[in-house]
Design a protein around this motif. Structure first.
Motif, PDB file in Angstrom:
ATOM      1  N   ARG A   1       0.126   0.895 -14.723  1.00 39.80           N
ATOM      2  CA  ARG A   1       0.694   0.484 -16.007  1.00 39.80           C
ATOM      3  C   ARG A   1      -0.161   0.963 -17.175  1.00 39.80           C
ATOM      4  O   ARG A   1       0.359   1.394 -18.212  1.00 39.80           O
ATOM      5  CB  ARG A   1       0.851  -1.036 -16.045  1.00 39.80           C
ATOM      6  CG  ARG A   1       1.738  -1.534 -17.186  1.00 39.80           C
ATOM      7  CD  ARG A   1       1.799  -3.048 -17.194  1.00 39.80           C
ATOM      8  NE  ARG A   1       2.297  -3.579 -15.941  1.00 39.80           N
ATOM      9  CZ  ARG A   1       1.588  -4.300 -15.096  1.00 39.80           C
ATOM     10  NH1 ARG A   1       0.331  -4.614 -15.370  1.00 39.80           N
ATOM     11  NH2 ARG A   1       2.118  -4.740 -13.978  1.00 39.80           N
ATOM     12  N   GLU A   2      -1.477   0.906 -17.002  1.00 44.33           N
ATOM     13  CA  GLU A   2      -2.357   1.395 -18.066  1.00 44.33           C
ATOM     14  C   GLU A   2      -2.125   2.873 -18.342  1.00 44.33           C
ATOM     15  O   GLU A   2      -2.145   3.305 -19.503  1.00 44.33           O
ATOM     16  CB  GLU A   2      -3.818   1.154 -17.687  1.00 44.33           C
ATOM     17  CG  GLU A   2      -4.295  -0.274 -17.919  1.00 44.33           C
ATOM     18  CD  GLU A   2      -5.798  -0.381 -17.903  1.00 44.33           C
ATOM     19  OE1 GLU A   2      -6.454   0.392 -17.175  1.00 44.33           O
ATOM     20  OE2 GLU A   2      -6.336  -1.227 -18.657  1.00 44.33           O
TER      21      GLU A   2
ATOM     22  N   GLY B   1       0.816  -1.206   0.000  1.00 44.42           N
ATOM     23  CA  GLY B   1       0.000   0.000   0.000  1.00 44.42           C
ATOM     24  C   GLY B   1       0.846   1.251   0.000  1.00 44.42           C
ATOM     25  O   GLY B   1       2.039   1.226   0.315  1.00 44.42           O
ATOM     26  N   LEU B   2       0.197   2.337  -0.355  1.00 42.60           N
ATOM     27  CA  LEU B   2       0.817   3.650  -0.314  1.00 42.60           C
ATOM     28  C   LEU B   2       0.380   4.365   0.954  1.00 42.60           C
ATOM     29  O   LEU B   2      -0.791   4.300   1.346  1.00 42.60           O
ATOM     30  CB  LEU B   2       0.391   4.478  -1.528  1.00 42.60           C
ATOM     31  CG  LEU B   2       0.959   4.035  -2.877  1.00 42.60           C
ATOM     32  CD1 LEU B   2       0.101   4.554  -4.006  1.00 42.60           C
ATOM     33  CD2 LEU B   2       2.384   4.545  -3.034  1.00 42.60           C
TER      34      LEU B   2
ATOM     35  N   ILE C   1      -3.364  -5.260  -8.844  1.00 44.33           N
ATOM     36  CA  ILE C   1      -4.378  -4.352  -9.390  1.00 44.33           C
ATOM     37  C   ILE C   1      -3.845  -2.925  -9.418  1.00 44.33           C
ATOM     38  O   ILE C   1      -4.065  -2.184 -10.381  1.00 44.33           O
ATOM     39  CB  ILE C   1      -5.678  -4.455  -8.567  1.00 44.33           C
ATOM     40  CG1 ILE C   1      -6.233  -5.881  -8.634  1.00 44.33           C
ATOM     41  CG2 ILE C   1      -6.711  -3.455  -9.073  1.00 44.33           C
ATOM     42  CD1 ILE C   1      -6.540  -6.373 -10.034  1.00 44.33           C
ATOM     43  N   LEU C   2      -3.117  -2.520  -8.370  1.00 42.15           N
ATOM     44  CA  LEU C   2      -2.489  -1.201  -8.379  1.00 42.15           C
ATOM     45  C   LEU C   2      -1.523  -1.083  -9.551  1.00 42.15           C
ATOM     46  O   LEU C   2      -1.552  -0.092 -10.309  1.00 42.15           O
ATOM     47  CB  LEU C   2      -1.745  -0.969  -7.064  1.00 42.15           C
ATOM     48  CG  LEU C   2      -0.895   0.304  -6.983  1.00 42.15           C
ATOM     49  CD1 LEU C   2      -1.759   1.547  -7.118  1.00 42.15           C
ATOM     50  CD2 LEU C   2      -0.095   0.338  -5.682  1.00 42.15           C
TER      51      LEU C   2
ATOM     52  N   SER D   1      -9.561   8.625  -8.574  1.00 40.19           N
ATOM     53  CA  SER D   1     -10.990   8.498  -8.904  1.00 40.19           C
ATOM     54  C   SER D   1     -11.225   7.360  -9.882  1.00 40.19           C
ATOM     55  O   SER D   1     -12.247   6.668  -9.816  1.00 40.19           O
ATOM     56  CB  SER D   1     -11.526   9.813  -9.470  1.00 40.19           C
ATOM     57  OG  SER D   1     -10.851  10.175 -10.658  1.00 40.19           O
ATOM     58  N   GLN D   2     -10.288   7.131 -10.792  1.00 36.53           N
ATOM     59  CA  GLN D   2     -10.428   6.022 -11.742  1.00 36.53           C
ATOM     60  C   GLN D   2     -10.425   4.684 -11.005  1.00 36.53           C
ATOM     61  O   GLN D   2     -11.200   3.784 -11.332  1.00 36.53           O
ATOM     62  CB  GLN D   2      -9.284   6.071 -12.765  1.00 36.53           C
ATOM     63  CG  GLN D   2      -9.391   7.230 -13.738  1.00 36.53           C
ATOM     64  CD  GLN D   2      -8.135   7.404 -14.568  1.00 36.53           C
ATOM     65  OE1 GLN D   2      -7.159   6.676 -14.411  1.00 36.53           O
ATOM     66  NE2 GLN D   2      -8.143   8.378 -15.466  1.00 36.53           N
ATOM     67  N   MET D   3      -9.558   4.556 -10.021  1.00 40.24           N
ATOM     68  CA  MET D   3      -9.478   3.304  -9.274  1.00 40.24           C
ATOM     69  C   MET D   3     -10.726   3.092  -8.415  1.00 40.24           C
ATOM     70  O   MET D   3     -11.233   1.979  -8.289  1.00 40.24           O
ATOM     71  CB  MET D   3      -8.211   3.291  -8.418  1.00 40.24           C
ATOM     72  CG  MET D   3      -6.935   3.228  -9.245  1.00 40.24           C
ATOM     73  SD  MET D   3      -5.422   3.414  -8.271  1.00 40.24           S
ATOM     74  CE  MET D   3      -5.455   1.913  -7.314  1.00 40.24           C
TER      75      MET D   3
END
Length: 450
Positions: free
Chosen positions: A123-124, A58-59, A117-118, A76-78
């Motif tokens: 990466r995307e 985690g961050l 997933i992060l 917000s995308q996540m």
């Protein structure tokens, strides 16, 4: 894209550190090549080259802010994609010394998701930059130096399926290959001297399992975290994550590792300070088997103390420093290093290799000092315990006690732990008075209970 400072940069390593660095580098180089030994594009599951990806990562609050600076709107995308949001001091149920801290929402937000997933989301965003190419399933075989041996001019790589060795010429090479980095060996072989190392033998082992819950131990909270202490050197992080799952990583120090058989694992969890974790998992549906990761020692490579470095080589992330993973600093430090790199490049200059190692060192110093000090609070960890350290540890213990009674102390404590404020903020006169006022009575109460 800003004014280019070079044509090509090669980033060695495509995990979080390399991806964060690529964001900064893409503004200043016409071409960014990321080299990794795994297949990584499109991957959403743990991969062999990142064994810690099966465990909670985690961050911290400052790291999450840094990631947002590198990739605007990624948070917000996540969240839209199903990753829950948390507040480090408001929706995390903390247990220190077996006692829960008072909670307060303080804007110390982060997004909870499994590490693969992060990486996938980051990466995307890197793929969308347009000038980034991924070399997947390539081994790094060496650095390429100029004739004088003073400048790195590329990297040698080879396909893992047995292809011929290739040389990737570059104006800059960034080593983001993690703790297993071979740069210290290559530098010593080239006459740059040995890279000094330091760290602590903490004998950490942690085991992770994922579940679908049948009961709700969280209520309005996102995570339940009980922190190991000298009296009980065991802890756990139990958190909601993406895809409707919960993730449990439980750990022990100095060789006291959780078992990996389900029955033994559950028995270990039952000994923790947060009984609601055990009560939840024995009713939950396990998604996978317990998986162990051993972390014998922390490690910091002191590039910042080198007399000289080859030009056009930067070393970032875990390749420089792997602190105690329990404190979740590594990814945040990598994000802060990427921002520092971006600042250099936006000023229109290629970072000086030696000076940038010192910049990285200054970013690492406060986080490393804090957690190495905590490591020494466990009597079995070897190291020098100075008078200053003893005073600091006694005060931090009182901070933790005060935070069980005063949410304002919790907020200040978590701002420092989250790298938002320096630890010195906890020593401001007004905070010291608050800590002393709220810890004295608590300590008397503890004595009566004993």
């Amino acid at each position: 894209m800003g004014k280019p400072v070079g044509d090509r940069v090669v980033v060695l390593g495509g995990s979080i550190t390399g991806l964060f660095a690529a964001s900064a580098l893409s503004e200043a180089y016409r071409e960014v090549i990321i080299v990794d030994r795994d297949e990584i594009v499109g991957v959403r599951e743990p991969r062999r080259g990142a064994p810690q990806a099966r465990h909670i990562n985690g961050l911290l609050a400052r790291g999450a802010r840094a990631m947002e600076e590198l990739f605007p709107e990624i948070t917000s995308q996540m969240i839209t994609a199903g990753c829950p949001q948390t507040d480090l001091s408001g929706t995390v149920r903390w247990y220190f010394n077996g006692m829960p801290l008072k909670q307060v929402r303080a804007g110390l937000t982060n997004v909870g998701c499994r590490r693969p997933i992060l990486e996938h989301h980051v990466r995307e965003r890197v793929q969308a930059l347009g000038n980034v190419t991924f070399y997947q399933r390539y081994d790094l075989t060496g650095l390429v130096f100029d004739a004088a041996g003073t400048r790195v001019v590329g990297a040698r790589v080879q396909r893992r399926d047995g292809g011929t060795e290739e040389t990737l010429e570059a104006d800059l090479v960034v080593d983001a290959t993690g703790r297993g980095s071979r740069t210290p060996v290559w530098l010593e072989n080239k006459g740059f001297g040995r890279v000094a190392e330091e760290g602590s033998k903490i004998g950490l082992g942690y085991v992770t399992r994922h579940y679908k819950l049948r009961t709700d131990p969280f209520g309005k909270d996102h995570s339940i975290i009980c922190v190991a202490n000298p009296e009980l050197p065991r802890g756990a992080i139990f958190t909601k994550t993406d895809s409707g799952l919960v993730e449990l990583t439980t750990y022990g120090l100095l060789g006291d590792h959780p078992p990996t058989d389900p029955e033994g694992f559950n028995a270990f969890v039952k000994t923790l300070a947060a009984p609601e974790i055990y009560e939840a998992i024995i009713e939950a549906e396990p998604i996978d088997d317990p998986v162990l990761f051993r972390f014998p020692t922390t490690l910091r490579r002191r590039y910042d103390k080198m007399a000289r470095m080859p030009e056009r080589l930067l070393v970032l992330g875990d390749a420089v420093c792997t602190p105690n993973p329990v404190f979740a600093q590594a990814q945040s430090l990598a994000a802060l290093q990427a921002l520092a790199l971006r600042d250099e490049l936006r000023a229109g200059r290629v970072p000086d290799a030696l000076e940038f190692t010192r910049t990285v060192g200054r970013i690492i110093d406060p986080a490393w000092g804090l957690t190495e000090g905590i490591n020494l609070s466990f009597p079995g960890v070897e190291g020098k315990r100075t008078r200053v350290w003893k005073i600091m540890q006694a005060y931090m213990h009182r901070v933790q006690i005060a935070a069980t009674r005063d949410s304002g102390v919790t907020e200040a404590f978590m701002r420092s732990a989250g790298l938002v404020d320096p630890v010195e903020a906890l020593m401001r006169p007004s905070m010291v008075l608050r800590v002393l006022r709220n810890s004295g009575a608590a300590r008397q109460s503890e004595s009566v209970q004993r």
